[in-house]
Every structure is written in structure tokens, then in C-alpha cells.
Design a protein around this motif. Sequence first.
Motif, PDB file in Angstrom:
ATOM      1  N   UNK A  31      36.709  59.059  48.239  1.00  0.00           N
ATOM      2  CA  UNK A  31      35.533  58.871  48.441  1.00  0.00           C
ATOM      3  C   UNK A  31      34.603  58.211  47.297  1.00  0.00           C
ATOM      4  N   UNK A  32      35.565  57.518  46.485  1.00  0.00           N
ATOM      5  CA  UNK A  32      35.360  56.917  45.123  1.00  0.00           C
ATOM      6  C   UNK A  32      36.243  55.986  44.943  1.00  0.00           C
ATOM      7  N   UNK A  33      35.611  54.767  44.607  1.00  0.00           N
ATOM      8  CA  UNK A  33      36.609  53.475  44.532  1.00  0.00           C
ATOM      9  C   UNK A  33      36.281  52.878  43.115  1.00  0.00           C
ATOM     10  N   UNK A  34      37.072  52.737  42.195  1.00  0.00           N
ATOM     11  CA  UNK A  34      36.603  52.131  40.899  1.00  0.00           C
ATOM     12  C   UNK A  34      37.407  50.568  40.774  1.00  0.00           C
ATOM     13  N   UNK A  35      37.091  49.848  40.078  1.00  0.00           N
ATOM     14  CA  UNK A  35      37.954  48.833  39.623  1.00  0.00           C
ATOM     15  C   UNK A  35      38.224  48.758  38.179  1.00  0.00           C
ATOM     16  N   UNK A  36      39.271  48.622  37.701  1.00  0.00           N
ATOM     17  CA  UNK A  36      39.817  48.604  36.353  1.00  0.00           C
ATOM     18  C   UNK A  36      40.375  47.281  35.856  1.00  0.00           C
ATOM     19  N   UNK A  37      39.901  46.744  34.634  1.00  0.00           N
ATOM     20  CA  UNK A  37      40.562  45.698  34.104  1.00  0.00           C
ATOM     21  C   UNK A  37      41.311  45.945  32.831  1.00  0.00           C
ATOM     22  N   UNK A  38      42.429  45.300  32.948  1.00  0.00           N
ATOM     23  CA  UNK A  38      43.531  45.474  31.978  1.00  0.00           C
ATOM     24  C   UNK A  38      44.158  44.215  31.233  1.00  0.00           C
ATOM     25  N   UNK A  88      43.658  43.097  37.245  1.00  0.00           N
ATOM     26  CA  UNK A  88      42.734  44.138  37.723  1.00  0.00           C
ATOM     27  C   UNK A  88      43.401  45.063  38.879  1.00  0.00           C
ATOM     28  N   UNK A  89      42.841  46.067  38.753  1.00  0.00           N
ATOM     29  CA  UNK A  89      43.430  47.187  39.630  1.00  0.00           C
ATOM     30  C   UNK A  89      42.359  47.909  40.310  1.00  0.00           C
ATOM     31  N   UNK A  90      42.399  47.828  41.703  1.00  0.00           N
ATOM     32  CA  UNK A  90      41.511  48.701  42.392  1.00  0.00           C
ATOM     33  C   UNK A  90      42.271  50.085  42.505  1.00  0.00           C
ATOM     34  N   UNK A  91      41.465  51.209  42.645  1.00  0.00           N
ATOM     35  CA  UNK A  91      41.923  52.518  42.590  1.00  0.00           C
ATOM     36  C   UNK A  91      40.857  53.421  43.739  1.00  0.00           C
ATOM     37  N   UNK A 106      47.779  45.715  41.509  1.00  0.00           N
ATOM     38  CA  UNK A 106      47.240  45.031  40.545  1.00  0.00           C
ATOM     39  C   UNK A 106      47.332  43.569  41.000  1.00  0.00           C
ATOM     40  N   UNK A 107      46.297  42.670  40.438  1.00  0.00           N
ATOM     41  CA  UNK A 107      46.025  41.258  40.585  1.00  0.00           C
ATOM     42  C   UNK A 107      46.120  40.678  39.429  1.00  0.00           C
ATOM     43  N   UNK A 108      46.825  39.666  38.904  1.00  0.00           N
ATOM     44  CA  UNK A 108      46.842  39.083  37.504  1.00  0.00           C
ATOM     45  C   UNK A 108      45.954  37.932  38.000  1.00  0.00           C
TER      46      UNK A 108
END
Lengths: 113, 114
Positions: A31-38, A88-91, A106-108
Motif C-alpha cells: 500500500x506504499x511505493x517509494x523510490x530510493x536513490x543511492x 535507483x530502487x523501487x520498493x 535496482x537500476x543503474x
Amino acid sequence: QQQVKQSPQSLIVQKGGISIINCAYENTAFDYFPWYQQFPGKGPALLIAIRPDVSEKKEGRFTISFNKSAKQFSLHIMDSQPGDSATYFCAARADSGYSTLTFGKGTMLLVSP
Amino acid sequence: DAGVTQSPTHLIKTRGQQVTLRCSPKSGHDTVSWYQQALGQGPQFIFQYYEEEERQRGNFPDRFSGHQFPNYSSELNVNALLLGDSALYLCASSWAGHLSYEQYFGPGTRLTVT
């Protein structure tokens, strides 16, 4: 069992172009979909997040598109810049998950000057 | 306002040894989650601590244990280290309040097991 599938694994975009990263999920309890940048050697930084009651969320050059029926969501980076080069990671978070996250692989992203 | 902090930054251990990693959550946060990130992979959830109790656990063996202190800081302990435990260990903090979902990550501790 991978619950969040992310594609592509890597992406090269020219400066000023649009970067698109896709994720798909199977668990309807998410029920919650964040994107992270690493960046290399750093921890993931929260970029933008969406809940399934909306189909799109925009923050600056970053937009999440969400398709609940298809169980898919994507990150669009408009006017991509070399400084956006990162992984970038979706979660996703389940509604009973006490905010714990399940990540994609992850996607580079490389933005060429 | 300090974000999530972790120590040490890097650590090298020998197979079979034990290690303790530490985390201080972001100010105002009361919940700490630990993740393991292998090279080239996304973070994998280890466990979460709230009110000094482990309240959720991922698919990790009981060689992995933790603790949360009254000031909300946390430790991750790994016993009988294996080569496969080499990874970046991430701490994330959040607030347990209603409709609060955001998790903020620290910079991680890079553990190398030789």
C-alpha cells in the motif's frame, strides 16, 4: 520469491532526456511505493513515494506513475542530468508490514553529458 | 537535525568471529529497521525494533540478533560470521505513528568477512 521486479537493470540516457524505470509487484497487500536513490558508498535516500489511491505524483523533475490494476509503477526522471547518475530502487510496503520495505534489485542509471 | 547515523563505517572480520554494528535513528523516530545489501542487489530486510522489542523479522538465521535501547538507538549483532555475510548493512529509522510510512536510511556499515 522476488515480490518486486524492477527493470531495466541498467540504463544510459543522454543529458536532457527522460529516464524511465519500471517496477511490478504481485502482493496486493502492498500500500506504499517509494523510490530510493543511492550513490556509491552511500545509503539509499528517499526520492519520492506514492500510495495506490492516486495514479501519479510529481515532485520537481521526478514523477511516479502508478497502475493499480496492472500492479505496476514507474519512475520518470525528466530533463535527466549527469548528477542523476546513481542506482535507483523501487520498493513496496505491505499494509501489515510495520513500514518494512521490500526492494527491487535496482537500476543503474548513467546520464551522459 | 542529524539524520540516521551508523558506526563503524567499515569493518573487516574473520570467518567465525562475531560483530556488532550500531545505529542512531533520526531525531523524532522511534523505530529502527536493519537491512543487508549485497553487492549489486537491493536491500534485504533483516528485522525491525520498536519499544525495545523485535516486532518483525525477515528471512535471516538466528545468528543475526539485535537490540534497541531506551533512547531508540539499536545494535545489530552477527555471530559465527560467514563469507556470505559480507555486505553493506543499513539501518533505517521511522516513526511508528499512524499513517507514517517513510523510512530514512543511514550511510551503512561495510562489513567484509575474510
